[in-house]
Design an enzyme around this catalytic site. Structure first.
Site, mmCIF file in Angstrom:
data_model
loop_
_atom_site.group_PDB
_atom_site.id
_atom_site.type_symbol
_atom_site.label_atom_id
_atom_site.label_comp_id
_atom_site.label_asym_id
_atom_site.label_seq_id
_atom_site.Cartn_x
_atom_site.Cartn_y
_atom_site.Cartn_z
ATOM 1 N N TYR A 122 0.823 -1.196 0.000
ATOM 2 C CA TYR A 122 0.000 0.000 0.000
ATOM 3 C C TYR A 122 0.864 1.254 0.000
ATOM 4 C CZ TYR A 122 -3.127 3.649 1.586
ATOM 5 O OH TYR A 122 -3.842 4.802 1.682
ATOM 6 N N TRP A 141 1.527 5.631 -1.620
ATOM 7 C CA TRP A 141 1.287 6.733 -2.553
ATOM 8 C C TRP A 141 2.284 6.803 -3.690
ATOM 9 C CZ3 TRP A 141 -1.796 11.365 -3.192
ATOM 10 C CH2 TRP A 141 -3.087 11.184 -2.684
HETATM 11 N N1 LIG Z 1 -0.830 8.348 12.471
HETATM 12 C C1 LIG Z 1 -1.228 8.452 11.215
HETATM 13 N N2 LIG Z 1 -0.775 7.572 10.309
HETATM 14 C C2 LIG Z 1 -1.178 7.662 9.021
HETATM 15 C C3 LIG Z 1 -2.083 8.676 8.616
HETATM 16 C C4 LIG Z 1 -2.540 9.597 9.609
HETATM 17 O O1 LIG Z 1 -3.340 10.502 9.325
HETATM 18 N N3 LIG Z 1 -2.084 9.448 10.882
HETATM 19 N N4 LIG Z 1 -2.488 8.730 7.304
HETATM 20 C C5 LIG Z 1 -2.515 7.476 6.603
HETATM 21 C C6 LIG Z 1 -2.813 7.676 5.200
HETATM 22 S S1 LIG Z 1 -4.319 8.427 4.853
HETATM 23 C C7 LIG Z 1 -2.019 7.246 4.216
HETATM 24 S S2 LIG Z 1 -2.555 7.368 2.592
HETATM 25 C C8 LIG Z 1 -0.712 6.614 4.486
HETATM 26 C C9 LIG Z 1 0.367 7.051 3.515
HETATM 27 O O2 LIG Z 1 1.474 6.251 3.625
HETATM 28 P P1 LIG Z 1 2.425 5.970 2.360
HETATM 29 O O3 LIG Z 1 1.658 5.995 1.101
HETATM 30 O O4 LIG Z 1 3.207 4.768 2.665
HETATM 31 O O5 LIG Z 1 3.351 7.270 2.414
HETATM 32 P P2 LIG Z 1 4.384 7.855 1.374
HETATM 33 O O6 LIG Z 1 5.312 8.659 2.189
HETATM 34 O O7 LIG Z 1 3.683 8.562 0.275
HETATM 35 O O8 LIG Z 1 5.151 6.572 0.823
HETATM 36 C C10 LIG Z 1 5.348 6.310 -0.521
HETATM 37 C C11 LIG Z 1 6.728 5.689 -0.711
HETATM 38 O O9 LIG Z 1 6.865 5.331 -2.078
HETATM 39 C C12 LIG Z 1 8.163 5.717 -2.535
HETATM 40 N N5 LIG Z 1 8.096 5.900 -3.994
HETATM 41 C C13 LIG Z 1 7.717 7.008 -4.668
HETATM 42 N N6 LIG Z 1 7.789 6.797 -6.000
HETATM 43 C C14 LIG Z 1 8.214 5.522 -6.170
HETATM 44 C C15 LIG Z 1 8.474 4.727 -7.336
HETATM 45 O O10 LIG Z 1 8.326 5.160 -8.475
HETATM 46 N N7 LIG Z 1 8.901 3.436 -7.111
HETATM 47 C C16 LIG Z 1 9.077 2.932 -5.877
HETATM 48 N N8 LIG Z 1 9.486 1.670 -5.775
HETATM 49 N N9 LIG Z 1 8.848 3.670 -4.773
HETATM 50 C C17 LIG Z 1 8.414 4.941 -4.909
HETATM 51 C C18 LIG Z 1 8.447 6.974 -1.765
HETATM 52 O O11 LIG Z 1 9.845 7.253 -1.754
HETATM 53 C C19 LIG Z 1 7.865 6.656 -0.397
HETATM 54 O O12 LIG Z 1 8.794 6.052 0.442
HETATM 55 O O13 LIG Z 1 -0.294 6.935 5.822
HETATM 56 C C20 LIG Z 1 -1.274 6.612 6.780
HETATM 57 N N10 LIG Z 1 -0.718 6.752 8.115
HETATM 58 N N1 LIG Z 2 -0.253 18.476 1.949
HETATM 59 C C1 LIG Z 2 -0.730 17.216 1.973
HETATM 60 N N2 LIG Z 2 -1.895 16.928 1.338
HETATM 61 C C2 LIG Z 2 -2.410 15.673 1.390
HETATM 62 C C3 LIG Z 2 -1.735 14.620 2.042
HETATM 63 C C4 LIG Z 2 -0.484 14.941 2.685
HETATM 64 O O1 LIG Z 2 0.167 14.071 3.294
HETATM 65 N N3 LIG Z 2 -0.026 16.236 2.628
HETATM 66 N N4 LIG Z 2 -2.264 13.347 2.073
HETATM 67 C C5 LIG Z 2 -3.360 13.034 1.160
HETATM 68 C C6 LIG Z 2 -4.088 11.844 1.648
HETATM 69 S S1 LIG Z 2 -3.471 10.314 1.313
HETATM 70 C C7 LIG Z 2 -5.238 11.929 2.347
HETATM 71 S S2 LIG Z 2 -5.988 10.502 2.922
HETATM 72 C C8 LIG Z 2 -5.866 13.217 2.632
HETATM 73 C C9 LIG Z 2 -6.199 13.327 4.119
HETATM 74 O O2 LIG Z 2 -7.275 14.149 4.352
HETATM 75 P P1 LIG Z 2 -7.861 14.205 5.839
HETATM 76 O O3 LIG Z 2 -7.921 12.857 6.428
HETATM 77 O O4 LIG Z 2 -9.114 14.988 5.802
HETATM 78 O O5 LIG Z 2 -6.700 15.066 6.529
HETATM 79 P P2 LIG Z 2 -6.211 15.104 8.058
HETATM 80 O O6 LIG Z 2 -5.196 16.201 8.112
HETATM 81 O O7 LIG Z 2 -5.792 13.775 8.521
HETATM 82 O O8 LIG Z 2 -7.471 15.540 8.898
HETATM 83 C C10 LIG Z 2 -8.198 16.719 8.576
HETATM 84 C C11 LIG Z 2 -8.507 17.522 9.804
HETATM 85 O O9 LIG Z 2 -9.211 16.709 10.746
HETATM 86 C C12 LIG Z 2 -8.910 17.194 12.014
HETATM 87 N N5 LIG Z 2 -9.247 16.226 13.070
HETATM 88 C C13 LIG Z 2 -8.498 15.199 13.522
HETATM 89 N N6 LIG Z 2 -9.130 14.572 14.545
HETATM 90 C C14 LIG Z 2 -10.304 15.232 14.731
HETATM 91 C C15 LIG Z 2 -11.396 15.063 15.618
HETATM 92 O O10 LIG Z 2 -11.424 14.176 16.465
HETATM 93 N N7 LIG Z 2 -12.431 15.930 15.482
HETATM 94 C C16 LIG Z 2 -12.457 16.930 14.563
HETATM 95 N N8 LIG Z 2 -13.535 17.715 14.493
HETATM 96 N N9 LIG Z 2 -11.426 17.115 13.720
HETATM 97 C C17 LIG Z 2 -10.371 16.274 13.795
HETATM 98 C C18 LIG Z 2 -7.435 17.485 11.949
HETATM 99 O O11 LIG Z 2 -7.068 18.419 12.949
HETATM 100 C C19 LIG Z 2 -7.272 18.016 10.536
HETATM 101 O O12 LIG Z 2 -7.215 19.436 10.507
HETATM 102 O O13 LIG Z 2 -5.004 14.318 2.303
HETATM 103 C C20 LIG Z 2 -4.332 14.188 1.041
HETATM 104 N N10 LIG Z 2 -3.621 15.416 0.805
HETATM 105 MO MO LIG Z 3 -4.540 8.690 2.525
#
Ligand SMILES: Nc1nc2c(c(=O)[nH]1)N[C@H]1C(S)=C(S)[C@@H](COP(=O)(O)OP(=O)(O)OC[C@H]3O[C@@H](n4cnc5c(=O)[nH]c(N)nc54)[C@H](O)[C@@H]3O)O[C@H]1N2
Ligand SMILES: Nc1nc2c(c(=O)[nH]1)N[C@H]1C(S)=C(S)[C@@H](COP(=O)(O)OP(=O)(O)OC[C@H]3O[C@@H](n4cnc5c(=O)[nH]c(N)nc54)[C@H](O)[C@@H]3O)O[C@H]1N2
Ligand SMILES: [Mo]
Length: 828
Positions: free
Chosen positions: A164, A166
């Protein structure tokens, strides 16, 4: 058909007749400079492209936008966002640093004990062992033989190749699809369902409204700007999260929000943090205690009910199961009314403010825009279910500018759909018969640690297989997953872990074999722009040659396919450019059916330009659920009743004690009133980072914008800081029973007292990898989060929450080595 549509149609027709001229231009293409060629196309097909050929350099694209790259002496030295980008941000400026990062993995490597002792040797040394250089031939044969061995000895369920993450944009070099394609040819693999983003919401929503909602098109921006009177951002930080997209962003959403501000539309932000969007939009800020939103929503719903402000007709005509829910709201069974006073006590917002908000929502055209942080929690399903219920009571679903939207903050949901073609990319191919049942993505550590364990999931039961091999490409498991210390323990069980990565991330460091992958700027590809609009087709031209010994994932997996005897099936005998041509031409045929003429591939590719599809006037005013509202019998929802299900018989029949038949307030696994709060009184909120995409770009100079004392920042309320003698810029240790991190203090009033914020994505780096639970010297928040499923229904990630304690750090300051290569690259 109104006039505007008609003229749109006519002008699109004109492209078709012009395409003869283009074909002629094509034959002289070789003689023309790129910009002149693009101008010729522009003249002949006035609406075909953005019509500003890249003059500066090479056109390519990323999750953070499309750009023109300047290359000097084989180095990518500068990028300029394309002129069409209405809201380019600084992330794109990091492209050169991505290519030339000091911590690129330079050559294939193996962990010493694994190489010497074979699979399964000293797995406790992952993350600490020495690395040994491999030739590519040796690396391919080691990995290929291991895939064959595991398949033969243990079967496909023993190889976890879910991988899994990005990755990078690009539809051909989609490393995850390529990995799965290889594994399907090899006999199958264990994969995953769901995602970390919307694990809870995407499972509950189909039961409630018949679609996953979180990735569906939203009522379009022009409609919202025109009609919405009150916009409620519920746990939603769009001006941050819209910086990136899964595809190449069109960045339309940011403009939408700014237009609301300009118009003076009332915006309320409900979030324990006064987030960047609230500040930039001058929104009113309501700061509930974290993880209590369900209670707050119920206080609103109760107010609507007892003040008779709910829309009885809408409930009758468009929903089922309101009665059991309203009986619950008034406390018929348990004697507890979920009124504003009850909610106020739980969420910390005054009852008067809750009542007023309910009245305001009911008296104006209200759009509730929810983010996903509120569902990345224990019982996270309830929040989005309750929001739909609240919106149903308001009765504005399907009306212009009203209802709810769960994707305005993501990839520009609400960006009007354009007319053209859609690119499809590399596929995983066909799964062999009897392929293993996938696991919910966020149960990976549980699965690795507990083969044979049975869990419930959305009405089914699932038994974890015994995983012997993990293959990661394009994800960063040791950043994305909760409770890293628990994961590291589980990570010791498989015999072999292979990681394709451009950089020495924690996941790469904890592997047995690492294969250096190119960045997307070192290869040719194609990608769509605008996840919801489908408005652009971007060529991703190779900017520089592969760095060091890095290879494209396509080349890596092709070589592995060849090693296991499936090269032809894997590559279909096509080169990179032949794949791209086939993808483009399939898209071009679709576009032609939609009356949009495009030049043939060789011309498109050599023009160094991109496609921008036309928008019709009618696309601009699309309203989600309008068809359902118009005629619920002819356009039923995909639920069993065809209506919005406020009570779900389907969920009730599953009999889960943590997923009742209607939205229900249940106490979270950890929160400020739990027994754990005695030792860990602070509620952690972990949002998505402003200046990164998760862990991506943490190894660039953008770090200087947010790192404090060289670590990830922690946002602390003034009172909580004062109580502990913490001052801005101090190093702070945050901990609980699962782990501890070192972070740098930002002190202020933009966060509710009792809450701290650490964003996800800081690279994990242990002070001493030999000591379980060692301090993370860079501040990876997942050292603190817990690893249980949101409920038996969805088994989503609970990454957003945890109770913690903090103190001013008084120990010796450790060097932050999280972004350093673990090998002496000079000696390679
Ligand atoms: N506590 C907490 N944990 C979270 C979240 C949170 O809100 N709180 N958010 C969650 C969410 S919504 C998400 S989506 C995940 C995201 O977690 P990930 O999707 O695992 O995060 P990325 O840092 O985007 O990791 C992508 C990796 O792919 C590598 N990569 C990029 N391009 C290529 C390529 O062309 N080839 C290969 N082989 N590798 C490549 C990058 O260098 C990077 O290491 O994290 C989750 N974890
Ligand atoms: N710049 C940037 N953009 C991104 C990403 C990134 O890593 N960086 N990741 C991408 C990905 S994979 C995803 S999934 C989306 C994530 O999109 P979201 O999941 O919507 O983003 P988050 O920042 O995790 O949360 C949004 C807001 O929820 C609030 N929040 C957290 N807990 C609570 C709660 O208990 N109650 C309330 N009311 N609010 C709460 C946080 O303070 C935050 O401001 O963003 C995407 N876009
Ligand atoms: Mo995500």
């Amino acid at each position: 058909m109104d006039n505007s549509t008609l003229s749109g149609k006519l002008s699109r027709r004109r492209f078709l007749s012009a395409s003869g001229a283009i074909a002629a231009a094509f034959f002289t293409a070789g003689l023309w400079p790129k910009s002149a060629l693009a101008e010729a196309i522009a003249k002949a097909l006035p609406e075909f492209t953005a019509l500003r050929a890249a003059r500066e350099g090479v056109l390519s694209a990323a999750h953070w936008g499309a750009f023109e790259a300047t290359i000097t002496d084989g180095r990518l030295i500068r990028v300029k966002p394309i002129q069409d980008d209405p809201a380019a941000n600084e992330l794109v400026q990091m492209v050169p640093e991505q290519v030339h990062a000091a911590n690129r993995i330079r050559c294939p490597m193996a962990r010493k004990s694994w190489l010497e002792g074979g699979p399964g040797s000293h797995t406790e040394l992952r993350g600490q062992d020495q690395w040994v250089r491999l030739s590519w031939d040796k690396a391919i044969s080691l990995v290929g033989d291991e895939i064959l061995r595991i398949q033969r000895q243990h079967g496909p369920q023993a190889i976890y190749a879910g991988s899994y993450g990005w990755k990078s944009v690009g539809l051909l070099h989609n490393c995850q699809a390529l990995l799965k394609r290889l594994m399907n040819l090899a006999g199958g693999f264990l994969g995953y369902t769901g995602d970390y983003s919307t694990g809870a919401a995407q499972i509950i929503m189909p039961h409630v409204v018949g679609s996953i909602e979180v990735y569906e098109q939203q009522t379009t921006w022009p409609n919202v700007i025109e009609h919405s009177q009150l916009v409620v951002l519920w746990g939603c930080n769009p001006l941050v999260t819209l910086r990136n997209s899964w595809n190449v962003p069109d960045h339309v959403g940011a403009g939408g929000f700014m237009a609301l501000k300009k118009k003076g539309t009332r915006i309320i932000c409900i979030d324990p943090v006064k987030n960047e969007s609230a500040r930039q939009l001058d929104a009113e800020w309501i700061a509930p205690r974290p993880y209590t939103d369900c209670a707050l929503m119920m206080g609103l719903a109760h107010t609507l009910l007892v003040e008779k402000r709910h829309d009885i007709d809408f409930i009758r005509d468009y929903t089922v199961g309101f009665e059991p829910f309203s009986a619950y709201l008034v406390g018929e069974q348990d004697g507890q009314a979920k009124d504003a006073d009850w909610a106020a006590d739980l969420c910390g917002i005054s009852a008067a403010a809750i009542r007023q908000l309910a009245r305001d929502m009911a008296s104006q055209r209200t759009m509730i825009m929810a983010g996903w942080g509120i569902q990345r929690q224990h019982h996270g399903e309830q929040q989005h279910w309750m929001l739909v219920t609240l919106a149903a009571m308001l009765g504005q679903i399907g009306l212009p500018g009203g209802g709810f939207g769960f994707s305005y903050h993501y990839s520009s949901g609400g960006s009007p759909r354009a007319t053209g073609g859609v690119l499809s990319g590399m596929t995983a191919g066909k799964a062999p018969k009897g392929a293993p049942t996938p696991i919910p993505v966020a149960r990976i550590a549980d699965c690795l640690a507990n083969p044979g364990k049975t869990i419930a999931h959305n009405g089914r039961t699932l038994t974890y297989p015994d995983v012997k091999m993990v293959y990661v490409a394009g994800g960063n498991t040791l950043q994305q997953h909760q409770d890293i210390n628990n994961l590291i323990k589980a990570w010791q069980r498989p015999e072999t872990i292979v990681v394709n990565e451009p950089y020495w991330t924690a996941t790469a460091r904890y592997a047995d074999i690492v294969l250096p992958a190119t960045t997307s700027y070192e290869r040719n590809d194609l990608e769509m722009g605008g996840d919801y609009s489908g408005r652009y087709i971007f060529p991703m031209h190779q900017c520089v040659a592969p760095q060091h010994e890095a290879r494209d994932d396509f080349a890596i997996f092709s070589a592995l396919a060849a090693h296991i005897g499936h090269e032809q099936a894997f590559t279909e005998g096509k080169t990179e450019l032949e794949w791209l041509e086939a993808m483009y031409e399939a898209m071009r045929r679709q576009a032609a059916i939609a009356d949009v003429a495009l030049p043939p591939f060789p011309l498109f590719w050599s023009s160094n330009n991109y496609v921008r599809f036309p928008l019709a006037e009618t696309d601009q005013q699309w309203v989600r659920f309008a068809d359902y509202r118009e005629d619920p019998l002819m356009n039923p929802l995909g639920t069993p009743s065809g209506k919005i299900e406020i009570t779900s018989e389907t969920i009730a029949a599953m009999g889960y004690d943590d997923s009742p038949a209607h939205p229900t307030w249940m106490t979270p696994h950890e929160w400020y009133r739990g027994p754990e709060a005695e030792r860990f009184p602070l509620s952690l909120s972990s949002g998505h980072p402003v200046n990164r995409l998760h862990s991506q770009l943490d190894n660039t100079s953008l770090r200087d914008n947010y790192a404090v004392a060289g670590r990830e920042a922690v946002l602390i309320n003034r009172q909580d800081a004062a109580l502990r003698g913490i001052r801005p810029g101090d190093l702070v240790r945050v901990w609980n029973d699962r782990g501890q991190v070192l972070v740098g203090a930002v002190v202020g009033d933009d966060i509710r007292p009792g809450v701290i914020r650490i964003n996800e994505g800081a690279w994990y780096g242990a002070l001493d990898a030999a000591v379980p639970g060692s301090l993370c010297i860079n501040g990876s928040v997942n050292c603190l989060t817990f690893d249980i499923g949101s409920s038996q229904l969805a088994q989503g990630s609970c990454g957003q929450m945890a109770q913690v304690q903090m103190e001013k750090y008084r120990g010796e300051t450790p060097e932050n080595t999280a972004h350093r290569s673990p090998v002496d690259d000079q000696r390679l």
